[in-house]
Scaffold this active site. Structure first.
Site, PDB file in Angstrom:
ATOM      1  N   ASP A  47       1.122  -1.296   0.186  1.00 17.65           N
ATOM      2  CA  ASP A  47       0.212  -0.073   0.229  1.00 17.65           C
ATOM      3  C   ASP A  47       0.937   1.651  -0.140  1.00 17.65           C
ATOM      4  OD1 ASP A  47       0.811  -0.546   3.205  1.00 17.65           O
ATOM      5  OD2 ASP A  47      -1.326   0.015   3.733  1.00 17.65           O
ATOM      6  N   SER A  48       2.052   0.964   0.385  1.00 18.96           N
ATOM      7  CA  SER A  48       2.942   2.256  -0.258  1.00 18.96           C
ATOM      8  C   SER A  48       3.011   3.086  -1.929  1.00 18.96           C
ATOM      9  CB  SER A  48       4.616   1.251  -0.027  1.00 18.96           C
ATOM     10  OG  SER A  48       5.051   0.424  -1.289  1.00 18.96           O
ATOM     11  N   ASP A  86      -0.996  -6.280   0.208  1.00 20.80           N
ATOM     12  CA  ASP A  86      -1.399  -5.356   1.258  1.00 20.80           C
ATOM     13  C   ASP A  86      -2.755  -5.448   1.234  1.00 20.80           C
ATOM     14  OD1 ASP A  86       1.173  -5.344   2.996  1.00 20.80           O
ATOM     15  OD2 ASP A  86       1.574  -2.600   1.828  1.00 20.80           O
ATOM     16  N   LYS A 115      -1.020  -9.509   2.996  1.00 21.35           N
ATOM     17  CA  LYS A 115      -0.113  -8.916   4.495  1.00 21.35           C
ATOM     18  C   LYS A 115      -1.148  -8.058   5.847  1.00 21.35           C
ATOM     19  CE  LYS A 115       3.466  -5.596   4.233  1.00 21.35           C
ATOM     20  NZ  LYS A 115       2.964  -4.666   4.837  1.00 21.35           N
ATOM     21  N   GLU A 117      -0.822  -5.500   9.499  1.00 20.94           N
ATOM     22  CA  GLU A 117       0.106  -4.680   9.711  1.00 20.94           C
ATOM     23  C   GLU A 117      -0.582  -4.458  11.385  1.00 20.94           C
ATOM     24  OE1 GLU A 117       0.481  -0.783   9.267  1.00 20.94           O
ATOM     25  OE2 GLU A 117       1.505  -1.229   6.750  1.00 20.94           O
ATOM     26  N   GLU A 184      10.078  -3.919   9.739  1.00 16.93           N
ATOM     27  CA  GLU A 184      10.375  -2.511   9.947  1.00 16.93           C
ATOM     28  C   GLU A 184      11.087  -1.734  10.048  1.00 16.93           C
ATOM     29  OE1 GLU A 184       6.971  -0.801   7.087  1.00 16.93           O
ATOM     30  OE2 GLU A 184       8.328   0.878   6.870  1.00 16.93           O
TER      31      GLU A 184
HETATM   32  O1  KIV Z   1       3.781  -0.583   1.356  1.00 11.33           O
HETATM   33  C1  KIV Z   1       4.836  -1.249   1.416  1.00 11.33           C
HETATM   34  O2  KIV Z   1       5.993  -1.199   0.624  1.00 11.33           O
HETATM   35  C2  KIV Z   1       4.743  -2.572   2.731  1.00 11.33           C
HETATM   36  C3  KIV Z   1       6.532  -2.419   2.667  1.00 11.33           C
HETATM   37  C4  KIV Z   1       7.783  -1.419   2.849  1.00 11.33           C
HETATM   38  C5  KIV Z   1       7.496  -3.441   3.727  1.00 11.33           C
HETATM   39  O3  KIV Z   1       4.702  -2.957   3.232  1.00 11.33           O
END
Ligand code: KIV
Length: 266
Positions: A47-48, A86, A115, A117, A184
């Site tokens: 989600d970056s 994510d 994924k 968090e 992280e």
């Molecule tokens: O959103 C993302 O790209 C991430 C990575 C930085 C691990 O969670």
């Protein structure tokens, strides 16, 4: 030699054999082709993308539909790498919602793992996802979706109590059924301890060289971010092509040449 498909099992075998796992983010089909041909093991649709694709200040505005759209684009070009996607902010705030969101990421997006968090608060959610046959990647340490609660993007787990909390969370997440863990921005010694303690592979970002693998945001390692975090190395230099830069990243991870002390926290 033809490449084997990367699966949860092969990642655990790589950990047992001491073979480092390379992970990179991707958000579209063209970059995914390059990442595939460079032999990267795992592709993360992070989600970056909220920051690097959409120009948002954080990952918080990213929606589930946007994650599905990008995951689908990546899935079309994916070949052998394992595809992780994510779950965006607020899409897993209850076990029921998490099942629905993860189901859509897999059915509509083509994700092979999702994924999420955070620690103990998600144990029930992880049990449910895992019980339904959905592979889950945990994410501990700096949690970008909690940036406002954390008061900024800062290193986590520096004090003894915080370090023990992250270690306890990692063990609890593994017991609940996660298959992979991203750590992280934590001190390298803590990341090393957690990587040794868990059976599942631990992937670091700003977590030192002793994790079982490494992940970076694609645009950061290509030097596109004008203000990269200190744990990033720009691999697109010395006249390299983008494909060569991605290959150099994967090789550096595999040979434990990246990250160095300079990219780590103590
Ligand atoms: O959103 C993302 O790209 C991430 C990575 C930085 C691990 O969670």
């Amino acid at each position: 030699m033809s490449r084997k498909n990367i699966t949860i099992r092969s990642l655990v075998e790589m950990k047992s054999a001491g073979e480092k796992i390379s992970v990179l983010t991707s958000y579209d089909a063209s970059f995914t082709q390059l990442i595939e041909s460079a032999g990267v093991d795992v592709i993360l649709v992070g989600d970056s993308l909220g920051m690097v694709i959409q120009g948002q200040e954080s990952t918080l505005p990213v929606t589930l539909d946007e994650m599905i759209y990008h995951t689908r684009n990546v899935a079309r070009a994916r070949n052998h790498a394992l595809l992780v996607s994510d779950m965006p902010f607020m899409s897993y705030r209850s076990p029921e919602l998490a099942l629905e969101s993860a189901g859509r990421l897999m059915k509509e997006g083509g994700a092979q793992m999702v994924k999420l968090e955070g620690g103990a608060i998600h144990l029930q959610t992880i049990r449910q996802l895992s019980g339904q046959g959905i592979p889950v990647c945990g994410h501990l340490g700096l949690l970008p979706q909690s940036v406002h609660k954390l008061g900024g993007y800062r290193v986590q787990g520096r004090g003894e109590r915080d370090a023990e909390q992250i270690l306890d969370d990692a063990v609890a997440l593994e017991e609940a059924g996660i298959d992979l863990l991203v750590l992280e921005c934590v001190p390298d010694q803590l990341a090393a301890r957690i990587s040794r303690k868990l059976t599942i592979p631990v992937i670091g970002i700003g977590a030192g060289v002793d994790c079982d693998g490494q992940v970076l945001v694609l645009y950061d390692m290509l030097g596109i971010n004008p203000h990269p975090p200190s744990f990033v190395e720009n691999f697109l230099h010395s006249g390299r092509t983008i494909e060569e830069a991605i290959k150099a990243y994967s090789t550096a991870v595999k040979q434990a040449d990246f990250p160095t002390k300079e990219h780590s926290f103590s």
